[in-house]
Design an enzyme around this catalytic site. Structure first.
Site, short mmCIF file in Angstrom:
data_model
loop_
_atom_site.label_atom_id
_atom_site.label_comp_id
_atom_site.label_asym_id
_atom_site.label_seq_id
_atom_site.Cartn_x
_atom_site.Cartn_y
_atom_site.Cartn_z
N ASP A 1 0.70 -1.08 -0.12
CA ASP A 1 0.07 -0.01 0.04
C ASP A 1 0.81 1.17 -0.03
OD1 ASP A 1 -2.46 -1.02 0.06
OD2 ASP A 1 -2.05 -1.82 2.13
N ARG B 1 7.70 2.56 8.56
CA ARG B 1 7.28 3.74 7.72
C ARG B 1 8.10 4.87 8.11
NH1 ARG B 1 0.50 3.51 8.94
NH2 ARG B 1 0.16 1.78 7.83
N GLN C 1 -0.34 -2.96 14.00
CA GLN C 1 -1.71 -3.05 14.15
C GLN C 1 -2.49 -4.33 14.08
OE1 GLN C 1 -2.36 0.38 11.16
NE2 GLN C 1 -2.84 -1.19 9.51
N ASP D 1 -12.64 7.14 9.61
CA ASP D 1 -11.71 6.71 10.93
C ASP D 1 -12.44 6.66 12.34
OD1 ASP D 1 -9.47 6.82 9.19
OD2 ASP D 1 -8.94 8.78 9.61
N GLU E 1 -6.53 8.88 16.55
CA GLU E 1 -6.94 8.11 15.76
C GLU E 1 -6.76 6.54 16.23
OE1 GLU E 1 -5.96 6.54 11.28
OE2 GLU E 1 -6.07 8.74 11.66
N SER F 1 -8.43 3.15 10.87
CA SER F 1 -8.69 3.62 9.61
C SER F 1 -9.33 2.23 9.00
CB SER F 1 -7.54 4.12 9.02
OG SER F 1 -7.79 4.17 7.48
#
Length: 344
Positions: free
Chosen positions: A56, A110, A125, A245, A258, A261
């Protein structure tokens, strides 16, 4: 004045107890989530082939970590940034039926993420994906799934407070659904991030619908790649998007947080429309995209739920580094040390 931690912040528990609580939260929430959505646990990859279209690109600007495999003629691989596309292939290849799905531990790197109280270059996650019927592509179905996830969070929060008395529950009884268009109309003078903060503070827990579609001012509520969530389908004359979200009010930091998602995934028509909108139609030649356009992949809904963020929220921590081993700037480490806060 502290720069990275709330003034006067004192952790609710010491580090050994924190480690035990992290394990308890992860075990408890996995059980609640998998039972509520009928999800089976599967093993997922840490890396995927470069150029396959499986990885992604999130907002479309983040750089994946790449490396070569010497014993495979230096074939290039990428560390996953999320598993949104891989999960959908797994559901097809493993033969999951409508109404059932999978979840997995997703560990990613990331390198372009921020390094602040809630962001890290290491991402952990629960990635989940559920097979749905094509006739269920609706806002009502999306809301039903969101409510089940929120109920799992609520039950976990209660059980954590029973096991660790310093962790007082703060989630409201119900989650509030808000369209990003309505949020923009209510707070036209605020940025998307500022709107999230105001709404989370007002309601305690919100699901902000329509992340990725341009609003009246030309700015999207948030970034989304064009090839996993459906953010372009009109749900009525004023609202767009079948994704969103889950955002809660963090009483420790005095800010929004948050936690998830998620969204109904693109079908063939939506994929082509969103690729065109993002000027990315060349992706139709990639392996994953060809499988979707060829009708090989089921219609799904899915998303990611931050493990460290949920632990941070439930354990009343001020910094994600208190529940996750990563790397932090020297000034953050120095401030944490001065406040006697342990960062992993």
């Amino acid at each position: 004045m502290p720069k990275f931690f709330p003034e006067g912040y004192v952790p609710a528990m010491e580090q050994k107890q924190t480690e035990k609580a992290i394990k308890y939260i992860k075990d408890t929430f996995e059980r609640e989530l998998s039972g509520g959505l009928k999800l089976s646990r599967v093993t997922s990859p840490l890396f995927v082939p470069r150029g396959s279209g499986i990885n992604d690109d999130l907002n479309g600007i983040e750089r994946p970590v790449r490396f070569q495999i010497g014993n495979l003629e230096n074939r290039e691989m990428e560390i996953v940034q999320s598993l949104a596309k891989w999960k959908r292939m797994a559901l097809a290849d493993l033969g999951f039926k409508r109404g059932t799905g999978l979840y997995t531990d997703m560990n990613a790197i990331r390198p372009d993420d921020d390094l602040d109280a809630i962001h890290s270059i290491y991402v952990d996650q629960w990635d989940w994906e559920l097979v749905m019927g094509k006739n269920e592509r609706s806002l009502d179905y999306l809301k039903r799934v969101v409510r089940k996830i929120y109920s799992s969070m609520k039950r976990t929060e209660f059980l954590v407070s029973e096991m660790f008395p310093g962790c007082t529950p703060t989630l409201p009884e119900h989650i509030t659904f808000i369209h990003s268009e309505d949020a923009q109309r209510e707070y036209p003078q605020l940025s998307p991030v500022q709107r999230e903060k105001e709404l989370a503070k007002k309601y305690g827990a919100i699901f902000l619908i329509g992340i990725g579609s341009p609003l009246a001012d030309g700015i999207s509520q948030g970034g989304r790649a064009p090839d996993y969530d459906d953010w372009s389908t009109k749900t009525d004359d004023e609202h767009t998007g079948l994704n969103g979200d889950i955002i809660v009010w963090d009483t420790v930091r005095g800010d929004s947080l948050e936690l998830s998602s998620m969204g109904i995934r693109v079908d063939e028509e939506t994929l082509l429309r969103q690729l065109k909108m993002k000027d990315a139609e060349d992706r139709t030649s990639l392996y994953w995209h060809k499988r979707l356009l060829g009708g090989e992949l089921p219609q799904t809904i899915g998303g990611g739920i931050g493990q460290s963020r949920l632990c941070m929220f439930l354990l009343k921590k001020a910094h994600i580094g208190e529940v996750q081993a990563s790397i932090w700037p020297e000034e953050v480490l120095n401030e944490a040390d001065s406040m006697h806060v342990f960062l992993m």
